[in-house]
Write a protein that holds these residues in place. Structure first.
Motif, PDB file in Angstrom:
ATOM      1  N   GLU A 114       0.863  -1.146  -0.146  1.00 30.54           N
ATOM      2  CA  GLU A 114      -0.152  -0.111  -0.001  1.00 30.54           C
ATOM      3  C   GLU A 114       0.815   1.295   0.123  1.00 30.54           C
ATOM      4  OE1 GLU A 114      -1.891  -1.624   3.305  1.00 30.54           O
ATOM      5  OE2 GLU A 114      -3.008  -3.020   2.155  1.00 30.54           O
ATOM      6  N   LYS A 116       5.212   3.118   0.151  1.00 28.26           N
ATOM      7  CA  LYS A 116       6.467   2.669  -0.063  1.00 28.26           C
ATOM      8  C   LYS A 116       7.193   2.422   1.183  1.00 28.26           C
ATOM      9  CE  LYS A 116       7.393   5.766  -4.184  1.00 28.26           C
ATOM     10  NZ  LYS A 116       8.034   6.990  -4.531  1.00 28.26           N
ATOM     11  N   ASP A 277      12.161   8.884  -6.795  1.00 29.45           N
ATOM     12  CA  ASP A 277      11.584   8.239  -7.819  1.00 29.45           C
ATOM     13  C   ASP A 277      12.133   6.915  -8.018  1.00 29.45           C
ATOM     14  OD1 ASP A 277      10.180  10.523  -8.818  1.00 29.45           O
ATOM     15  OD2 ASP A 277      11.818  11.373  -9.834  1.00 29.45           O
ATOM     16  N   ILE A 278      11.191   5.796  -8.471  1.00 29.61           N
ATOM     17  CA  ILE A 278      11.641   4.434  -8.720  1.00 29.61           C
ATOM     18  C   ILE A 278      11.823   4.346 -10.467  1.00 29.61           C
ATOM     19  CG2 ILE A 278      11.290   2.339  -8.433  1.00 29.61           C
ATOM     20  CD1 ILE A 278       9.477   2.859  -6.083  1.00 29.61           C
TER      21      ILE A 278
ATOM     22  N   ARG B  46       5.255   5.248 -15.448  1.00 26.90           N
ATOM     23  CA  ARG B  46       5.361   5.052 -14.069  1.00 26.90           C
ATOM     24  C   ARG B  46       5.007   6.340 -13.361  1.00 26.90           C
ATOM     25  NH1 ARG B  46      10.191   2.438 -12.845  1.00 26.90           N
ATOM     26  NH2 ARG B  46      11.362   1.438 -14.593  1.00 26.90           N
ATOM     27  N   GLY B  50       2.767   5.455  -9.851  1.00 25.45           N
ATOM     28  CA  GLY B  50       2.986   6.250  -8.539  1.00 25.45           C
ATOM     29  C   GLY B  50       4.450   5.939  -8.553  1.00 25.45           C
ATOM     30  N   LEU B  51       5.301   5.530  -9.361  1.00 26.90           N
ATOM     31  CA  LEU B  51       6.660   5.046  -9.124  1.00 26.90           C
ATOM     32  C   LEU B  51       7.635   6.336  -9.202  1.00 26.90           C
ATOM     33  CD1 LEU B  51       6.831   2.036 -11.160  1.00 26.90           C
ATOM     34  CD2 LEU B  51       7.002   2.125  -8.744  1.00 26.90           C
ATOM     35  N   ILE B  52       7.216   7.357  -9.952  1.00 26.98           N
ATOM     36  CA  ILE B  52       7.802   8.562  -9.924  1.00 26.98           C
ATOM     37  C   ILE B  52       6.921   9.668  -9.687  1.00 26.98           C
ATOM     38  CG2 ILE B  52       9.494   8.129 -11.926  1.00 26.98           C
ATOM     39  CD1 ILE B  52       8.078   9.554 -13.852  1.00 26.98           C
ATOM     40  N   ARG B  53       7.444  11.104  -9.092  1.00 26.11           N
ATOM     41  CA  ARG B  53       6.440  11.918  -8.623  1.00 26.11           C
ATOM     42  C   ARG B  53       6.587  13.078  -9.475  1.00 26.11           C
ATOM     43  NH1 ARG B  53       5.510  11.590  -2.986  1.00 26.11           N
ATOM     44  NH2 ARG B  53       5.275  13.693  -2.823  1.00 26.11           N
ATOM     45  N   GLY B  67       0.690  10.153  -4.562  1.00 26.67           N
ATOM     46  CA  GLY B  67       1.804  10.812  -3.615  1.00 26.67           C
ATOM     47  C   GLY B  67       1.803  11.349  -2.386  1.00 26.67           C
ATOM     48  N   ASP B  71       0.075   6.096  -2.279  1.00 26.13           N
ATOM     49  CA  ASP B  71       1.478   6.121  -2.769  1.00 26.13           C
ATOM     50  C   ASP B  71       1.122   5.332  -4.178  1.00 26.13           C
ATOM     51  OD1 ASP B  71       2.592   7.187  -0.799  1.00 26.13           O
ATOM     52  OD2 ASP B  71       3.719   5.611  -0.086  1.00 26.13           O
ATOM     53  N   PHE B  72       0.266   4.422  -4.332  1.00 27.67           N
ATOM     54  CA  PHE B  72       0.170   3.465  -5.456  1.00 27.67           C
ATOM     55  C   PHE B  72      -1.206   3.628  -5.757  1.00 27.67           C
ATOM     56  CE2 PHE B  72       3.859   1.690  -3.467  1.00 27.67           C
ATOM     57  CZ  PHE B  72       5.005   2.236  -4.435  1.00 27.67           C
TER      58      PHE B  72
END
Lengths: 283, 213
Positions: A114, A116, A277-278, B46, B50-53, B67, B71-72
């Motif tokens: 849910e 990070k 960032d991922i 991405r 939600g992997l990048i903001r 974010g 988060d996702f």
């Protein structure tokens, strides 16, 4: 999200890696030196027979060296290479799992969490477990050396070893109790190395793994020159312990500092990772 | 599900990757993203995942800011870049381990999804022994198996033969009928034309609507 399965994933993927077998080699290098030392004591008649106890080997592995007082260029770079190998070896083995996981199934895992923060916290749990695994493997290697070189699997240090190794520091009639031995040879070094390892993982979020490793080596090198629990490496240097020296470092203070670093780095890592960032490998 | 991308700009190390992108995406629709390599397709995915903001602007999912409020996206399957799994496990075991994280589906559903993408659940081969096409199918299975509300597929037909492409296209259509919101990036224009309800062309981080079916 099933929290237990997330941690289980990290323990399974992060610990069941062949690289941790290197801990046997790293510990064996230390134990071989300890065996040579103990055999020397036996030849001098200080020990009734060659070989030491399990505790002798455990103490030797994280012995370290007295704080270096710089008196000139000759001793300015007095690097305790074997101690660095022992502590740095664990840090190296723990180095890249976070990024390794993200470039494998970790991306699929993280989007199923849910938040990070949960994913990162699981990595902190893995980190502590990975350091414990390193200690377990190195301790079992020490046990094997103690048994197969004619010593004993006792967790009581032998008196001549204590006097010999800590010559000039330990009192003549000093006896190391089981609790003291486990405290200075296992618990304090474990907490210290775990703190450095968490610090390394936190730095990994900002810099490349090789640089986070080098920064941790620098932190350890600083502790070579300063005998204080606030210089993080001191907790993993048995010969500086307050158990042996009247002005030594209190192992409980080292553990407290290490615990503080673990909490601080864990919290900072969670915070920083939340805003990170991922990206993919090529990005 | 309703995703609103509101004037999002993303810069990385001074380079503008997404430039003032605004889009509204709704359930039951397949959105196609078309563009050359490095145009920003994967970054847009991405961003939605939600992997990048965003550097500026915001992405909201059903009114919640990505974010900040979450988060996702809560229910999402994704395939971005090359599918990566644990080398030492079979495809079935890999999906089983993934499914355990959420605990929403069991072995029967996983096996069914594997068959749907053209893999045999009982295949004893480890992931490292899989061909590129098999890896791609497993990646698609991972994205679809939990019947997510949002599906992000980046070049899903890579390394697939014609039969494999047809099978995946049929699955995407079925997911749309189920009500999923699907974002599909593909370099093959004919696949996008056949699948997508709306196609957007991305060029140097800017987005333009090209065609609607």
């Amino acid at each position: 999200m099933n929290w237990r399965n997330l941690v289980a994933h990290d323990l399974r993927c992060g610990l069941l890696r062949k690289r941790y077998l290197a801990a046997v080699g790293i510990a064996a290098v230390q134990c071989a030196q300890c065996t040579i030392l103990l055999n020397g004591y036996a030849r001098m008649g200080l020990l009734p027979r060659p070989g030491g106890t399990w505790m002798d080997y455990l103490l030797f592995m994280y012995m370290g060296n007295p704080a270096v007082k710089i008196e000139g260029i000759q001793n300015a770079f007095n690097v305790p290479i074997w101690w660095l190998l022992m502590v740095g070896g664990c840090l190296y083995l723990n180095l890249d799992y976070l990024l390794y996981d993200l470039s494998n199934s970790g991306l699929q895992i993280i989007v199923r969490c849910e938040t990070k923060r949960k994913w990162y916290f699981s990595k902190c749990v893995w980190n502590l477990a990975a350091t414990a695994l390193f200690f377990l493997i190195s301790s079992l290697t020490a046990l094997a050396f103690a048994v197969f070189t004619g010593g004993s699997p006792s967790l009581m240090a032998s008196q001549p070893f204590i006097r010999g190794v800590f010559l000039g520091t330990a009192e003549e009639d000093f006896t190391l109790s089981l609790g003291q031995g486990l405290l200075v040879a296992v618990l304090a070094p474990y907490c210290t190395v775990a703190a450095l390892s968490i610090l390394e993982m936190t730095l990994n979020l900002a810099v490349k793994p090789v640089f986070s490793f080098l920064i941790c080596l620098v932190v350890m090198m600083v502790s070579v020159y300063f005998q204080t629990p606030f210089a993080l490496g001191n907790g993993a240097a048995v010969c500086r312990s307050g158990v042996f020296l009247s002005d030594g470092v209190d192992p409980w203070a080292s553990i407290a500092v290490a615990g503080g670093v673990i909490l601080l780095c864990g919290a900072a890592g969670c915070f920083f990772f939340h805003y990170s960032d991922i990206l993919g490998r090529e990005e | 599900m309703r995703i609103v991308i509101d004037h999002v700009t993303k810069t990385i190390k001074g380079a503008v990757i997404l430039d003032d992108v605004s889009l509204t995406l709704r359930s039951g629709t397949v959105y196609g993203l078309q563009g050359v390599n490095g145009s920003g397709k994967t970054m847009l995915m991405r961003l939605i995942a939600g992997l990048i903001r965003p550097t500026s602007g915001k992405v909201t999912i059903d009114g919640k800011i990505l974010g900040k409020d979450l988060d996702f996206p809560g229910s999402m399957g994704l395939l971005i870049e090359n599918p990566a799994f644990l080398d030492g496990h079979t495809g079935l075991k890999n999906l089983e381990l993934l499914a355990q994280i959420k605990g929403e589906i069991g072995l029967p559903q996983i096996k069914e999804t594997l068959r749907e993408v053209g893999l045999k659940p009982e295949d004893p081969r480890k992931f490292k022994k899989y061909s590129l096409g098999m890896k791609q199918r497993l990646g698609i299975a991972a994205a679809l198996m939990e019947k997510p509300d949002l599906i992000l597929l980046d070049e899903p037909t890579n390394a697939l033969d014609d039969r494999g492409v047809a099978r995946i296209c049929a699955l995407i259509r079925r997911e749309r009928e189920r009500g999923a919101l699907i974002v599909l990036a593909c370099h093959d224009a004919s696949i996008l034309e056949g699948l997508a309800d709306e196609i957007y062309k991305i060029s140097e981080g800017k987005i333009e609507k090209r065609a609607a079916r």
